[in-house]
Design a protein around this motif. Sequence first.
Motif, PDB file in Angstrom:
ATOM      1  N   ARG A 148       0.826  -1.195   0.000  1.00 14.87           N
ATOM      2  CA  ARG A 148       0.000   0.000   0.000  1.00 14.87           C
ATOM      3  C   ARG A 148       0.867   1.254   0.000  1.00 14.87           C
ATOM      4  NH1 ARG A 148      -4.527  -1.702   4.552  1.00 14.87           N
ATOM      5  NH2 ARG A 148      -5.550  -3.333   3.313  1.00 14.87           N
ATOM      6  N   ILE A 149       0.358   2.273  -0.672  1.00 10.10           N
ATOM      7  CA  ILE A 149       1.061   3.545  -0.704  1.00 10.10           C
ATOM      8  C   ILE A 149       0.018   4.661  -0.741  1.00 10.10           C
ATOM      9  CG2 ILE A 149       1.258   3.527  -3.233  1.00 10.10           C
ATOM     10  CD1 ILE A 149       3.965   4.934  -2.873  1.00 10.10           C
ATOM     11  N   LYS A 150       0.272   5.740  -0.007  1.00 11.03           N
ATOM     12  CA  LYS A 150      -0.707   6.816   0.115  1.00 11.03           C
ATOM     13  C   LYS A 150      -0.374   7.990  -0.791  1.00 11.03           C
ATOM     14  CE  LYS A 150      -2.690   6.123   4.709  1.00 11.03           C
ATOM     15  NZ  LYS A 150      -2.943   6.758   6.032  1.00 11.03           N
ATOM     16  N   CYS A 151      -1.442   8.624  -1.281  1.00 17.75           N
ATOM     17  CA  CYS A 151      -1.327   9.864  -2.052  1.00 17.75           C
ATOM     18  C   CYS A 151      -2.275  10.872  -1.410  1.00 17.75           C
ATOM     19  CB  CYS A 151      -1.695   9.623  -3.509  1.00 17.75           C
ATOM     20  SG  CYS A 151      -1.591  11.090  -4.549  1.00 17.75           S
ATOM     21  N   SER A 152      -1.794  12.071  -1.134  1.00 15.04           N
ATOM     22  CA  SER A 152      -2.540  13.047  -0.330  1.00 15.04           C
ATOM     23  C   SER A 152      -3.644  13.758  -1.105  1.00 15.04           C
ATOM     24  CB  SER A 152      -1.581  14.081   0.258  1.00 15.04           C
ATOM     25  OG  SER A 152      -0.906  14.775  -0.787  1.00 15.04           O
ATOM     26  N   ILE A 153      -3.640  13.677  -2.445  1.00 13.89           N
ATOM     27  CA  ILE A 153      -4.613  14.411  -3.246  1.00 13.89           C
ATOM     28  C   ILE A 153      -5.518  13.433  -3.989  1.00 13.89           C
ATOM     29  CG2 ILE A 153      -4.920  15.974  -5.207  1.00 13.89           C
ATOM     30  CD1 ILE A 153      -2.379  17.350  -4.437  1.00 13.89           C
ATOM     31  N   LYS A 154      -6.822  13.614  -3.843  1.00 13.93           N
ATOM     32  CA  LYS A 154      -7.769  12.809  -4.603  1.00 13.93           C
ATOM     33  C   LYS A 154      -7.878  13.363  -6.019  1.00 13.93           C
ATOM     34  CE  LYS A 154     -10.863  10.536  -1.355  1.00 13.93           C
ATOM     35  NZ  LYS A 154     -12.291  10.301  -1.033  1.00 13.93           N
ATOM     36  N   HIS A 155      -7.795  12.494  -6.998  1.00 11.54           N
ATOM     37  CA  HIS A 155      -7.853  12.939  -8.385  1.00 11.54           C
ATOM     38  C   HIS A 155      -8.212  11.767  -9.288  1.00 11.54           C
ATOM     39  CE1 HIS A 155      -3.751  11.426  -7.715  1.00 11.54           C
ATOM     40  NE2 HIS A 155      -3.778  11.043  -8.976  1.00 11.54           N
ATOM     41  N   GLU A 156      -8.784  12.101 -10.405  1.00 13.67           N
ATOM     42  CA  GLU A 156      -9.094  11.089 -11.415  1.00 13.67           C
ATOM     43  C   GLU A 156      -8.007  11.125 -12.483  1.00 13.67           C
ATOM     44  OE1 GLU A 156     -12.682   9.771 -14.485  1.00 13.67           O
ATOM     45  OE2 GLU A 156     -12.927  11.480 -13.137  1.00 13.67           O
ATOM     46  N   ILE A 157      -7.532   9.968 -12.897  1.00 10.44           N
ATOM     47  CA  ILE A 157      -6.459   9.895 -13.897  1.00 10.44           C
ATOM     48  C   ILE A 157      -7.043  10.157 -15.280  1.00 10.44           C
ATOM     49  CG2 ILE A 157      -4.869   8.341 -15.067  1.00 10.44           C
ATOM     50  CD1 ILE A 157      -5.541   8.022 -11.368  1.00 10.44           C
ATOM     51  N   VAL A 158      -6.421  11.058 -16.041  1.00  7.19           N
ATOM     52  CA  VAL A 158      -6.952  11.443 -17.348  1.00  7.19           C
ATOM     53  C   VAL A 158      -5.879  11.406 -18.437  1.00  7.19           C
ATOM     54  CG1 VAL A 158      -8.877  12.802 -16.464  1.00  7.19           C
ATOM     55  CG2 VAL A 158      -6.633  13.878 -16.734  1.00  7.19           C
TER      56      VAL A 158
END
Length: 468
Positions: A259-269
């Motif tokens: 598991r690895i965390k990313c602080s910003i929610k975003h949709e990949i485009v």
Amino acid sequence: MVSIFSLAQNVINLSLVQKLHATSVWLWKSLSSGGSPTALNETVPAFNISLTTKESPCVRSANETIMISVSIPNELILEVLSRLPAKSVARFSCVSKLWASIVYRPYFTELFLTRSSARPRLLFALEEDGVWSFFSLPQHQNLWSHVVTADFHMKFPPDNMRIYSHRDRQFSCGYASGLFYLYAMLIKKEDYNGVPVICNPNTGRYVNLPYLYRFRQCYSFFGFDPIDKQFKVLFMAYPSSPDRNKILTFGTGELRWRRIKCSIKHEIVSEGICVNGILYYLGDRDGWGGFYEERYVIVCFDVRYEKFKFIYLATFVDRFINYKGKLGVIFNDHYTKDAKELRLWVLEDVEKQEWTKYAYTLRYDQFFSRIPFVVGVTAMGEIVLSMGEYTREEPFYVYYFNPERNTIQRVEIQGFGEYHKAFRNHVYTFVDHIEDLNYVNDAKLLQPRIYAPKEEEEESEEGEEEEE
């Protein structure tokens, strides 16, 4: 050591020597073009060559048998092998234990990589009904060569397996440092869930990664750390899904998702690209926690340290390219009646977020009926554009745009049609494809390994890594 020509003068006639020489040349050409090393023991017209346990080849004609002492200096063998394609080097390693020891030496792999880097290639990947075909050709074409036939490497996957269509799984493939990644390979025809797979487009070796259950959209990226020489696969969860972001290190020990965390929610485009150890892709954060003036974000993932950084943008990015070892960003083109403006930004410093900006005008009459996509930049500064689809009814072109001279060289690529029956094929084009023997000859790294689809094992929270 008595030369072969001295022996010929004393024992056999000149015609036999000429035949021996012709056969020697034939053997080298046969091996380098894909022939089997066992051809050394096969019968050839007029006489036979065989390697004895004493390492002394024999020449037998109808009337005489001659023992010939053949000794090729190791330096010459190394020099010749270092100039061959990787696939031919792999075949030559089967000739003898001595040759295999030369090929597997660290010095030779570094020498081969250095010379391979000096002759980069364009790599083409064509998809048709779940099967991918790989082709390549020298990147720097003769300016007078307007028609070139691409070299066919292989079709993948083997054994009636197939790959999910890119139309069903967006952002599902990746390329990094000579290896190719595909999101899901269906091992059986009746399978619905596939396993991720990494393959070598030069040799056909591949490895299946452990199955990873995903909810809704599937986003995955492939990166390479040039310092520790490690490949990594990054899965990013859909913002509203219950999934966690995961990462897997390939090439060292057990294959296991972490598991690895990313602080910003975003949709990949966008598709991802790995440049000098940093994996880049475009995210859209609008609606995921708020609405932003700088709606888009370039996600910069350090493959070695597994840390995220972000560059915020107000406008959409058309695609990413490798610009001489730096990130190049292609923005939406401005179209006029007879031309389009190509806008290119080059990221000079990730920390300071400093950019160099370019704008080029390309006339429509310089291209074929379909406008190509920018796929990369050569070391000489030429911008490479390639068509995104291949059809049997129309020629396939690659273009080399020289910004300094404002000239475009068009090269027609042939050879695709011999291996494809479909009317239309999607084509991925990659610039600066380099053959690296570290991943050609390492059987432990790339060998078929089946992981049947199953539910992933739950990991403890200790496996998560916080971002600073």
